[in-house]
Design a protein around this motif. Structure first.
Motif, PDB file in Angstrom:
ATOM      1  N   LEU A   1      41.146  42.658  27.845  1.00 28.18           N
ATOM      2  CA  LEU A   1      41.414  42.376  26.437  1.00 28.18           C
ATOM      3  C   LEU A   1      42.739  41.636  26.276  1.00 28.18           C
ATOM      4  CD1 LEU A   1      40.134  45.743  24.928  1.00 28.18           C
ATOM      5  CD2 LEU A   1      39.100  43.483  24.624  1.00 28.18           C
ATOM      6  N   ARG A   2      43.684  41.914  27.154  1.00 25.87           N
ATOM      7  CA  ARG A   2      45.005  41.291  27.086  1.00 25.87           C
ATOM      8  C   ARG A   2      44.989  39.865  27.612  1.00 25.87           C
ATOM      9  NH1 ARG A   2      47.451  45.052  30.157  1.00 25.87           N
ATOM     10  NH2 ARG A   2      48.046  43.593  31.773  1.00 25.87           N
ATOM     11  N   THR A   3      44.292  39.644  28.745  1.00 21.10           N
ATOM     12  CA  THR A   3      44.426  38.348  29.430  1.00 21.10           C
ATOM     13  C   THR A   3      43.096  37.611  29.636  1.00 21.10           C
ATOM     14  OG1 THR A   3      44.062  39.205  31.656  1.00 21.10           O
ATOM     15  CG2 THR A   3      46.308  39.380  30.803  1.00 21.10           C
ATOM     16  N   GLY A   4      41.989  38.287  29.397  1.00 21.29           N
ATOM     17  CA  GLY A   4      40.685  37.653  29.628  1.00 21.29           C
ATOM     18  C   GLY A   4      40.269  37.686  31.089  1.00 21.29           C
ATOM     19  N   GLU A   5      41.089  38.324  31.944  1.00 24.17           N
ATOM     20  CA  GLU A   5      40.766  38.354  33.377  1.00 24.17           C
ATOM     21  C   GLU A   5      40.067  39.663  33.760  1.00 24.17           C
ATOM     22  OE1 GLU A   5      44.559  36.143  35.392  1.00 24.17           O
ATOM     23  OE2 GLU A   5      44.945  37.773  33.974  1.00 24.17           O
ATOM     24  N   VAL A   6      39.081  39.557  34.658  1.00 24.75           N
ATOM     25  CA  VAL A   6      38.359  40.750  35.122  1.00 24.75           C
ATOM     26  C   VAL A   6      38.769  41.106  36.552  1.00 24.75           C
ATOM     27  CG1 VAL A   6      36.097  41.771  35.573  1.00 24.75           C
ATOM     28  CG2 VAL A   6      36.407  40.291  33.589  1.00 24.75           C
ATOM     29  N   LEU A   7      38.654  40.129  37.459  1.00 23.51           N
ATOM     30  CA  LEU A   7      39.046  40.372  38.853  1.00 23.51           C
ATOM     31  C   LEU A   7      39.554  39.067  39.460  1.00 23.51           C
ATOM     32  CD1 LEU A   7      39.191  42.260  41.301  1.00 23.51           C
ATOM     33  CD2 LEU A   7      36.788  41.784  41.763  1.00 23.51           C
ATOM     34  N   PRO A   8      40.822  38.713  39.175  1.00 22.85           N
ATOM     35  CA  PRO A   8      41.367  37.460  39.711  1.00 22.85           C
ATOM     36  C   PRO A   8      41.373  37.466  41.241  1.00 22.85           C
ATOM     37  CG  PRO A   8      42.792  38.353  37.991  1.00 22.85           C
ATOM     38  CD  PRO A   8      41.787  39.417  38.316  1.00 22.85           C
ATOM     39  N   ALA A   9      41.208  36.262  41.810  1.00 22.80           N
ATOM     40  CA  ALA A   9      41.047  36.127  43.270  1.00 22.80           C
ATOM     41  C   ALA A   9      42.200  36.764  44.050  1.00 22.80           C
ATOM     42  CB  ALA A   9      40.909  34.647  43.626  1.00 22.80           C
ATOM     43  N   ALA A  10      43.430  36.585  43.555  1.00 22.46           N
ATOM     44  CA  ALA A  10      44.580  37.108  44.308  1.00 22.46           C
ATOM     45  C   ALA A  10      44.509  38.629  44.388  1.00 22.46           C
ATOM     46  CB  ALA A  10      45.877  36.676  43.632  1.00 22.46           C
ATOM     47  N   GLU A  11      44.079  39.248  43.291  1.00 18.68           N
ATOM     48  CA  GLU A  11      43.995  40.716  43.307  1.00 18.68           C
ATOM     49  C   GLU A  11      42.842  41.205  44.181  1.00 18.68           C
ATOM     50  OE1 GLU A  11      45.175  40.095  39.423  1.00 18.68           O
ATOM     51  OE2 GLU A  11      45.558  42.242  39.111  1.00 18.68           O
ATOM     52  N   LYS A  12      41.766  40.429  44.188  1.00 12.96           N
ATOM     53  CA  LYS A  12      40.652  40.803  45.062  1.00 12.96           C
ATOM     54  C   LYS A  12      41.099  40.767  46.525  1.00 12.96           C
ATOM     55  CE  LYS A  12      35.818  39.549  45.552  1.00 12.96           C
ATOM     56  NZ  LYS A  12      34.786  38.684  44.939  1.00 12.96           N
ATOM     57  N   GLU A  13      41.897  39.761  46.858  1.00 14.80           N
ATOM     58  CA  GLU A  13      42.418  39.666  48.232  1.00 14.80           C
ATOM     59  C   GLU A  13      43.332  40.858  48.541  1.00 14.80           C
ATOM     60  OE1 GLU A  13      41.352  37.740  50.736  1.00 14.80           O
ATOM     61  OE2 GLU A  13      39.934  37.370  49.111  1.00 14.80           O
ATOM     62  N   ALA A  14      44.121  41.253  47.541  1.00 15.79           N
ATOM     63  CA  ALA A  14      45.023  42.399  47.753  1.00 15.79           C
ATOM     64  C   ALA A  14      44.215  43.693  47.921  1.00 15.79           C
ATOM     65  CB  ALA A  14      45.998  42.516  46.586  1.00 15.79           C
ATOM     66  N   VAL A  15      43.094  43.795  47.231  1.00 17.73           N
ATOM     67  CA  VAL A  15      42.225  44.978  47.407  1.00 17.73           C
ATOM     68  C   VAL A  15      41.654  44.962  48.825  1.00 17.73           C
ATOM     69  CG1 VAL A  15      40.117  46.151  46.664  1.00 17.73           C
ATOM     70  CG2 VAL A  15      41.620  45.136  44.941  1.00 17.73           C
ATOM     71  N   ARG A  16      41.255  43.769  49.259  1.00 23.29           N
ATOM     72  CA  ARG A  16      40.677  43.624  50.605  1.00 23.29           C
ATOM     73  C   ARG A  16      41.644  44.113  51.692  1.00 23.29           C
ATOM     74  NH1 ARG A  16      36.868  39.562  52.249  1.00 23.29           N
ATOM     75  NH2 ARG A  16      37.259  38.471  50.312  1.00 23.29           N
ATOM     76  N   ALA A  17      42.943  43.955  51.420  1.00 20.64           N
ATOM     77  CA  ALA A  17      43.953  44.323  52.422  1.00 20.64           C
ATOM     78  C   ALA A  17      44.197  45.837  52.485  1.00 20.64           C
ATOM     79  CB  ALA A  17      45.261  43.600  52.102  1.00 20.64           C
ATOM     80  N   CYS A  18      43.550  46.598  51.584  1.00 22.30           N
ATOM     81  CA  CYS A  18      43.755  48.054  51.585  1.00 22.30           C
ATOM     82  C   CYS A  18      42.832  48.711  52.610  1.00 22.30           C
ATOM     83  CB  CYS A  18      43.463  48.629  50.195  1.00 22.30           C
ATOM     84  SG  CYS A  18      44.639  48.053  48.962  1.00 22.30           S
ATOM     85  N   ASP A  19      43.203  49.936  53.036  1.00 24.63           N
ATOM     86  CA  ASP A  19      42.339  50.699  53.946  1.00 24.63           C
ATOM     87  C   ASP A  19      41.189  51.347  53.184  1.00 24.63           C
ATOM     88  OD1 ASP A  19      43.770  50.409  56.501  1.00 24.63           O
ATOM     89  OD2 ASP A  19      45.393  51.351  55.377  1.00 24.63           O
ATOM     90  N   ALA A  20      41.428  51.683  51.932  1.00 23.90           N
ATOM     91  CA  ALA A  20      40.396  52.270  51.075  1.00 23.90           C
ATOM     92  C   ALA A  20      40.873  52.157  49.639  1.00 23.90           C
ATOM     93  CB  ALA A  20      40.157  53.733  51.440  1.00 23.90           C
ATOM     94  N   VAL A  21      39.947  52.389  48.704  1.00 22.41           N
ATOM     95  CA  VAL A  21      40.273  52.244  47.286  1.00 22.41           C
ATOM     96  C   VAL A  21      39.808  53.493  46.539  1.00 22.41           C
ATOM     97  CG1 VAL A  21      39.853  50.843  45.212  1.00 22.41           C
ATOM     98  CG2 VAL A  21      39.914  49.731  47.462  1.00 22.41           C
ATOM     99  N   ILE A  22      40.640  53.944  45.594  1.00 21.77           N
ATOM    100  CA  ILE A  22      40.217  54.991  44.659  1.00 21.77           C
ATOM    101  C   ILE A  22      40.010  54.312  43.310  1.00 21.77           C
ATOM    102  CG2 ILE A  22      40.875  57.098  43.424  1.00 21.77           C
ATOM    103  CD1 ILE A  22      42.776  57.770  45.661  1.00 21.77           C
ATOM    104  N   LEU A  23      38.830  54.527  42.723  1.00 23.82           N
ATOM    105  CA  LEU A  23      38.560  53.938  41.413  1.00 23.82           C
ATOM    106  C   LEU A  23      38.213  55.057  40.431  1.00 23.82           C
ATOM    107  CD1 LEU A  23      36.746  50.689  40.595  1.00 23.82           C
ATOM    108  CD2 LEU A  23      35.849  52.759  39.550  1.00 23.82           C
ATOM    109  N   GLY A  24      38.810  55.006  39.244  1.00 29.31           N
ATOM    110  CA  GLY A  24      38.525  56.034  38.237  1.00 29.31           C
ATOM    111  C   GLY A  24      37.202  55.740  37.567  1.00 29.31           C
ATOM    112  N   ALA A  25      37.210  54.827  36.612  1.00 33.72           N
ATOM    113  CA  ALA A  25      35.977  54.392  35.942  1.00 33.72           C
ATOM    114  C   ALA A  25      36.290  53.112  35.201  1.00 33.72           C
ATOM    115  CB  ALA A  25      35.512  55.455  34.965  1.00 33.72           C
ATOM    116  N   VAL A  26      35.269  52.280  35.040  1.00 37.03           N
ATOM    117  CA  VAL A  26      35.452  51.089  34.212  1.00 37.03           C
ATOM    118  C   VAL A  26      34.377  51.058  33.134  1.00 37.03           C
ATOM    119  CG1 VAL A  26      36.544  49.755  36.062  1.00 37.03           C
ATOM    120  CG2 VAL A  26      34.063  49.567  35.690  1.00 37.03           C
ATOM    121  N   GLY A  27      34.692  50.381  32.045  1.00 35.56           N
ATOM    122  CA  GLY A  27      33.763  50.269  30.929  1.00 35.56           C
ATOM    123  C   GLY A  27      34.384  50.884  29.695  1.00 35.56           C
TER     124      GLY A  27
END
Ligand code: NAD
Ligand code: IPM
Ligand code: MN
Length: 371
Positions: free
Chosen positions: A48-74
């Motif tokens: 809502l703030r920026t119009g961005e959902v999953l920018p490429a740079a952040e996706k790459e930063a997620v890829r560099a993690c060993d694992a991810v914890i996600l709460g919920a989206v929507g």
């Protein structure tokens, strides 16, 4: 050192993730390993703030993690699908998290609305295919918005993808049957040397192409696992059996869409969405796996501080298993089980009056007492 990406997301996501992360940090300290958490500002607010959902740079930063914890989206403030498809499903698909692992276990002390359900009877795992089926997003519109409109959404099923999830399910049944033979087996099955059971859940009587492929692949895979009993249920009948005779299930393997639906039903069996954890697994460990409670952003209770953090804590335990810290995972499950069995601190969904924070603290206290 484990680098853990944290996508708290929307609604109750940040409330339950805070408890999950604090619990993870305590577990790491007590069990002698290190974690570094990397927060990601992704979800409805960001969109809502920026119009961005999953920018490429952040996706790459997620890829560099060993694992991810996600709460919920929507969130009701964003049209359906923008975040669910654009963020959650993009991560599940891009990082080949082809297995959605959803244990259904009733812990002692947890009330379930299902009469006669007992902890002995409810201990199964749903292995949900997570990269194919209707979720691929294959399809489109013609003549959209006109009376002749056509909408097509196709279920994609590949032999490769189906074999991959079936193999995971059979291997899991073998691991579960090692040390403790599945108690729901018949005498004849036990005599024949079976130690576990995989039930395929599909709709072979109607989806005569897609699920014909599934059935043939299942039969061929089963031949390589003579120690595992097999069964088949149509998905509609499965919904009935899960309530009437949950003890018949050990490992269920199913399609993406059916797995989504039956695991909300399974959540009710184990006491509700507040206690159901899950993992989106990349079995090759080529990409990070992502761990999230089965529930969504729960807009009806968001901001009130009463969401149950148990599902997220059990999800963290699954992440610890995946990272090879199984002793820590087992101890965390024990701590959660103790809080549930005591029944002194619980959120309203389990009949209590306590806050998200209070339950999180009780779990950490129980963990400290055990370790
Ligand atoms: P939901 O799971 O958010 O809520 C269903 C019901 O369960 C609500 O009454 C809610 O209050 C209750 N509930 C959920 N989690 C709870 C918890 N931790 N403690 C106590 N009660 C809890 O499902 P919904 O309302 O259909 O969906 C809301 C939004 O979440 C939608 O935008 C949907 O797309 C999204 N969603 C996201 C995920 C995810 O990110 N993994 C999963 C499911 C739904
Ligand atoms: C779940 C959710 C997701 C799904 C949605 C939000 C894309 O319902 O994790 O169960 O359908 O897989
Ligand atoms: Mn769902």
């Amino acid at each position: 050192m484990f680098k853990i990406g944290v996508i708290a997301g929307d609604g109750v996501g940040p409330e339950v993730v805070r408890e999950g992360v604090e619990t993870l940090e305590l577990v790491a300290r007590k069990c002698g390993f290190q974690v570094e958490t990397v927060p990601f500002d992704l979800g409805g607010e960001r969109y809502l703030r920026t119009g961005e959902v999953l920018p490429a740079a952040e996706k790459e930063a997620v890829r560099a993690c060993d694992a991810v914890i996600l709460g919920a989206v929507g969130t009701p403030k964003v049209p359906p699908g923008v975040l669910e498809r654009g963020l959650l499903l993009d991560l599940r698909f891009s990082f080949r998290q082809c297995i959605n692992l959803r244990p259904i276990k009733l812990y002692p002390g947890v009330e379930t609305p299902v009469k006669n359900a007992t902890p002995e009877k409810i201990d199964m795992v749903v292995v949900r295919e997570n990269n194919e089926d209707l979720y691929v997003g294959a399809g489109g519109f013609t003549y959209k918005g006109t009376p002749e409109e056509v909408a097509i959404q196709t279920s994609i099923n590949t032999r490769f993808g189906v074999d991959r999830v079936l193999r995971y399910a059979f291997d899991l049944a073998r691991r579960r049957g090692t040390g403790r033979v599945f108690p729901g087996l018949s005498e004849a099955e036990k005599k024949a040397g079976k130690i576990g059971r995989v039930t395929m859940v599909a709709k072979t009587n109607v989806l005569t192409y897609a699920h014909d492929l599934w059935q043939r692949a299942f039969d061929e895979m089963a031949a390589g696992y003579p120690d595992i009993a097999t069964d088949y249920n149509h998905v509609d009948a499965c919904c009935m059996h899960m309530i009437r005779v949950p003890e018949r299930y050990d490992v269920i393997v199913t399609t993406n869409m059916f797995g989504d639906i039956i695991t909300d039903l399974g959540a009710v069996l184990q006491g509700g969405l507040g206690v159901a954890g899950s993992g989106n697994i990349n079995p090759d460990k080529q990409f990070p796996s992502m761990f999230e409670p089965v529930h969504g952003s729960a807009p009806d209770i968001a901001g009130k501080g009463i969401a149950n953090p148990v599902a997220t804590c059990l999800t963290v335990a699954m992440m610890l298993d995946h990272l090879g810290q199984t002793a820590a995972g087992d101890l965390l499950r024990k701590a959660v089980a103790k809080v549930l069995a005591d029944g002194k601190v619980k959120t309203p969904d389990l009949g209590g009056k306590d806050s998200t924070r209070a339950v999180g603290e009780a779990i950490r206290q129980a963990f400290s007492d055990l370790s």
